[in-house]
Design a protein around this motif. Structure first.
Motif, mmCIF file in Angstrom:
data_model
loop_
_atom_site.group_PDB
_atom_site.id
_atom_site.type_symbol
_atom_site.label_atom_id
_atom_site.label_comp_id
_atom_site.label_asym_id
_atom_site.label_seq_id
_atom_site.Cartn_x
_atom_site.Cartn_y
_atom_site.Cartn_z
ATOM 1 N N GLY A 150 38.110 -11.735 2.342
ATOM 2 C CA GLY A 150 39.550 -11.388 2.195
ATOM 3 C C GLY A 150 40.665 -12.205 1.456
ATOM 4 O O GLY A 150 41.154 -11.064 0.395
ATOM 5 N N LYS A 151 40.971 -12.805 1.135
ATOM 6 C CA LYS A 151 41.053 -14.222 -0.214
ATOM 7 C C LYS A 151 41.029 -13.677 -1.242
ATOM 8 O O LYS A 151 39.141 -14.476 -1.835
ATOM 9 N N ALA A 152 41.509 -13.450 -2.360
ATOM 10 C CA ALA A 152 40.713 -12.859 -3.795
ATOM 11 C C ALA A 152 41.194 -14.401 -4.906
ATOM 12 O O ALA A 152 42.215 -15.424 -4.120
ATOM 13 N N LEU A 153 40.732 -14.383 -5.546
ATOM 14 C CA LEU A 153 40.918 -15.211 -6.335
ATOM 15 C C LEU A 153 40.222 -17.115 -6.060
ATOM 16 O O LEU A 153 41.303 -17.874 -6.430
ATOM 17 N N LEU A 154 39.509 -16.842 -4.890
ATOM 18 C CA LEU A 154 39.135 -18.426 -4.270
ATOM 19 C C LEU A 154 38.119 -19.289 -5.560
ATOM 20 O O LEU A 154 38.967 -20.801 -5.540
ATOM 21 N N GLY A 155 37.864 -19.116 -6.788
ATOM 22 C CA GLY A 155 37.037 -19.651 -7.706
ATOM 23 C C GLY A 155 38.035 -20.000 -8.262
ATOM 24 O O GLY A 155 38.774 -21.593 -8.876
ATOM 25 N N SER A 156 39.047 -19.421 -9.300
ATOM 26 C CA SER A 156 39.941 -19.794 -10.242
ATOM 27 C C SER A 156 40.807 -20.091 -9.369
ATOM 28 O O SER A 156 41.347 -21.355 -9.376
ATOM 29 N N SER A 157 41.510 -20.418 -7.840
ATOM 30 C CA SER A 157 42.447 -20.719 -6.870
ATOM 31 C C SER A 157 42.119 -22.487 -7.561
ATOM 32 O O SER A 157 42.383 -23.031 -7.076
ATOM 33 N N ALA A 158 40.972 -22.704 -7.699
ATOM 34 C CA ALA A 158 40.539 -24.466 -6.931
ATOM 35 C C ALA A 158 40.527 -24.714 -8.148
ATOM 36 O O ALA A 158 41.383 -25.945 -8.727
ATOM 37 N N VAL A 159 39.892 -23.854 -9.604
ATOM 38 C CA VAL A 159 40.664 -24.527 -10.841
ATOM 39 C C VAL A 159 41.968 -24.498 -10.866
ATOM 40 O O VAL A 159 41.852 -25.625 -11.975
ATOM 41 N N ALA A 160 42.670 -23.887 -10.115
ATOM 42 C CA ALA A 160 44.058 -24.215 -10.732
ATOM 43 C C ALA A 160 44.447 -25.159 -10.084
ATOM 44 O O ALA A 160 46.008 -24.959 -10.040
ATOM 45 N N GLY A 161 43.471 -25.972 -9.261
ATOM 46 C CA GLY A 161 43.917 -26.865 -8.340
ATOM 47 C C GLY A 161 45.582 -26.476 -6.846
ATOM 48 O O GLY A 161 46.324 -26.752 -6.609
ATOM 49 N N GLN A 162 44.943 -24.998 -7.438
ATOM 50 C CA GLN A 162 45.993 -23.757 -5.838
ATOM 51 C C GLN A 162 45.385 -23.883 -4.524
ATOM 52 O O GLN A 162 45.493 -22.575 -4.048
ATOM 53 N N TRP A 163 43.824 -24.964 -4.428
ATOM 54 C CA TRP A 163 43.583 -24.529 -3.023
ATOM 55 C C TRP A 163 43.772 -24.947 -1.534
ATOM 56 O O TRP A 163 44.751 -25.538 -1.875
ATOM 57 N N GLU A 164 44.132 -24.405 -0.261
ATOM 58 C CA GLU A 164 45.113 -23.969 0.612
ATOM 59 C C GLU A 164 44.537 -24.355 1.750
ATOM 60 O O GLU A 164 43.255 -23.655 1.615
ATOM 61 N N ALA A 165 44.680 -24.875 2.714
ATOM 62 C CA ALA A 165 43.989 -25.957 3.641
ATOM 63 C C ALA A 165 43.546 -25.113 4.203
ATOM 64 O O ALA A 165 42.625 -24.612 5.205
ATOM 65 N N ASP A 169 39.437 -22.184 7.449
ATOM 66 C CA ASP A 169 39.475 -21.037 8.748
ATOM 67 C C ASP A 169 40.015 -19.291 8.265
ATOM 68 O O ASP A 169 38.964 -18.631 9.019
ATOM 69 N N LEU A 170 39.466 -19.095 7.610
ATOM 70 C CA LEU A 170 39.391 -17.784 7.305
ATOM 71 C C LEU A 170 37.614 -17.881 7.192
ATOM 72 O O LEU A 170 36.612 -18.496 7.257
ATOM 73 N N THR A 171 37.591 -15.809 8.042
ATOM 74 C CA THR A 171 35.957 -16.533 7.893
ATOM 75 C C THR A 171 35.819 -14.949 7.686
ATOM 76 O O THR A 171 36.058 -13.925 7.350
ATOM 77 N N ASP A 172 34.182 -14.735 7.940
ATOM 78 C CA ASP A 172 33.783 -12.985 7.331
ATOM 79 C C ASP A 172 33.213 -12.736 7.711
ATOM 80 O O ASP A 172 33.471 -13.280 9.385
ATOM 81 N N GLU A 173 32.361 -11.427 7.703
ATOM 82 C CA GLU A 173 32.727 -10.138 8.756
ATOM 83 C C GLU A 173 31.039 -10.362 10.081
ATOM 84 O O GLU A 173 31.473 -9.934 11.254
#
Ligand code: HGY
Ligand code: MN
Ligand code: MN
Length: 427
Positions: A150-165, A169-173
């Motif tokens: 559900g949260k987009a841009l996870l891969g590039s957020s990590a590269v941007a140093g913007q990963w959030e703890a 706990d986000l879950t898939d279906e």
């Protein structure tokens, strides 16, 4: 000595490069969790397989490769004698929406590899290097769409140093958390921070992508530079009413959650249509308990809201929220919203817009991107630029998504020449 800004290669090499890109798009399309259609989500076996394929193609070019701590597939070609030179980052994403087309994201990764092939230097032993004072890196981002969690841009957020703890706990279906999926994929959640790049490591980021809209198709042009990328907010909403017998319950006693959600979806369309460069989409809608003979007591729906500017997007959300209060009030329902994604508008650096337009040549058009892109994340750590390719009929996030081999050829040439123009800029 001024660096050449025109690609000095025989046109047939560009044609061959475009054919390779189109063939590889077909090859990657076959890596799917849903045979007969294309679905490839974050931290899945399909994700691992396309990373291996991309790594193979990267190594073919003489690039060093690594999978970073967030599952992005990264490759690098340094200049001779400057192994730690800052890098021009090229690339896009390899994950998809469900039942996707074969070009969204994928075409940008593959075109970036062809640009490296065309501009790289090779010594008498065939050892490749970057011909520029900066390194060339190609990145295949691992989760731009946010399909699984559900949260987009996870891969590039990590590269941007913007990963959030809070994302762990986000879950898939299936109820699998992002943390569990990380571990199952062979990644260590505790080391995701190692994917982050520092601004001083990067020169810029350039991404080629299909337009995912009809502008170029309508204007009869193949390519465009991008001015800015729409800001986005995504919500999951719950409407609560009362489940009742579909036969015995008269209308004046009903609190039908599905009708409330349906009226809300129509209100989103009406409100957004009245705004400039704002789009709102209800892509998911589910009624509970979901029985044919029960008045829905609960309804869940999504909202994807985008705008050219953050403030107009936010004002529109406030107006939608007020309208939801009115609708649910009239129907004796309650509602709540959980925001699952938010990304500010990102403006492409003027210099990068210029070099992309120079690469395109002529009167290159410039478009605002209503679609989101990894460049939105990477804009936090370096200047970003984007090249759009014509997407016949603008259809995307659909199996009929298309791009022509001819447009890919001129796109490869334009992207390569944008790189040459950037390299020719005084540092
Ligand atoms: O949703 C988007 O705009 C992008 O395609 N992920
Ligand atoms: Mn997409
Ligand atoms: Mn995309």
């Amino acid at each position: 000595m001024a660096l050449a800004t025109r690609l000095q290669v025989p046109p047939e090499l560009i044609t061959v490069a475009a054919r390779r890109v189109m063939a590889r798009c077909e090859e990657l399309a076959r890596v799917t969790s849903t045979p007969g259609s294309i679905t490839r989500v974050y931290l899945s076996p399909e994700h691992a397989r396309v990373n291996r394929l991309a790594a193979e193609w990267m190594r073919e070019l003489g690039m060093t490769t690594r999978q970073d701590a967030a599952g992005n597939q990264v490759s690098r070609l340094a200049p001779v004698g400057a192994p730690d030179a800052p890098a021009l980052l090229l690339g896009s994403h390899l994950d998809t929406v469900p039942d996707a087309g074969r070009f969204d994201g994928i075409i940008g990764v593959l075109m970036a590899l062809e640009v490296v092939r065309l501009v790289r230097r090779r010594d008498e032993d065939g050892v490749a290097s970057s011909p520029f004072p900066f390194a060339l890196e190609v990145v295949a981002f691992s989760d731009e769409e946010g399909t699984r969690f559900g949260k987009a841009l996870l891969g590039s957020s990590a590269v941007a140093g913007q990963w959030e703890a809070s994302w762990w706990d986000l879950t898939d279906e299936d109820g699998v958390t992002l943390r569990e999926a990380f571990r199952e994929f062979g990644l260590d959640p505790g080391r995701v921070g190692e994917a982050a790049r520092r601004p001083d490591e990067l020169v810029a980021y350039l991404e080629a992508h299909i337009e995912q809209g009809p502008e170029l198709h309508r204007s009869g042009q193949a390519l465009a530079a991008v001015s800015s990328i729409a800001s986005a907010r995504r919500f999951q909403l719950i409407v609560e009413g009362e489940a009742r017998h579909a036969g015995g319950t008269p209308y004046d006693m009903r609190r039908d959650a599905l009708l409330g959600a349906s009226e809300a979806a129509l209100a989103v369309e009406r409100i957004c249509r009245g705004e400039h460069h704002i789009v709102g989409t209800v892509g998911q809608l589910e009624a509970f308990p979901g029985a044919v003979n029960v008045v829905p007591g609960e309804a869940h729906f999504s909202l994807d809201l985008r705008g050219e500017f953050d403030d107009t997007r936010d004002h529109t959300w406030d107006e939608i929220a007020r309208e939801l209060d009115a609708i649910m009030g009239r129907r004796g329902l309650s509602w709540q919203a959980r925001e699952v994604h938010s990304a500010p508008a990102v403006f492409c650096a003027p210099l990068l817009q210029d070099v992309v337009r120079a690469g395109i040549g002529g009167e290159a058009p410039t478009l605002f991107s209503r679609a989101g892109h990894d460049a939105m994340s990477i804009g936090a750590i370096t200047d970003v630029g984007m090249l759009f390719l014509r997407n016949p009929d603008g259809i995307s996030h659909h199996p009929d998504e298309a791009v022509s081999g001819d447009d890919v050829a001129v796109g490869i040439q334009a992207l390569a020449e944008a790189v040459l123009h950037l390299a020719a800029e005084p540092r």
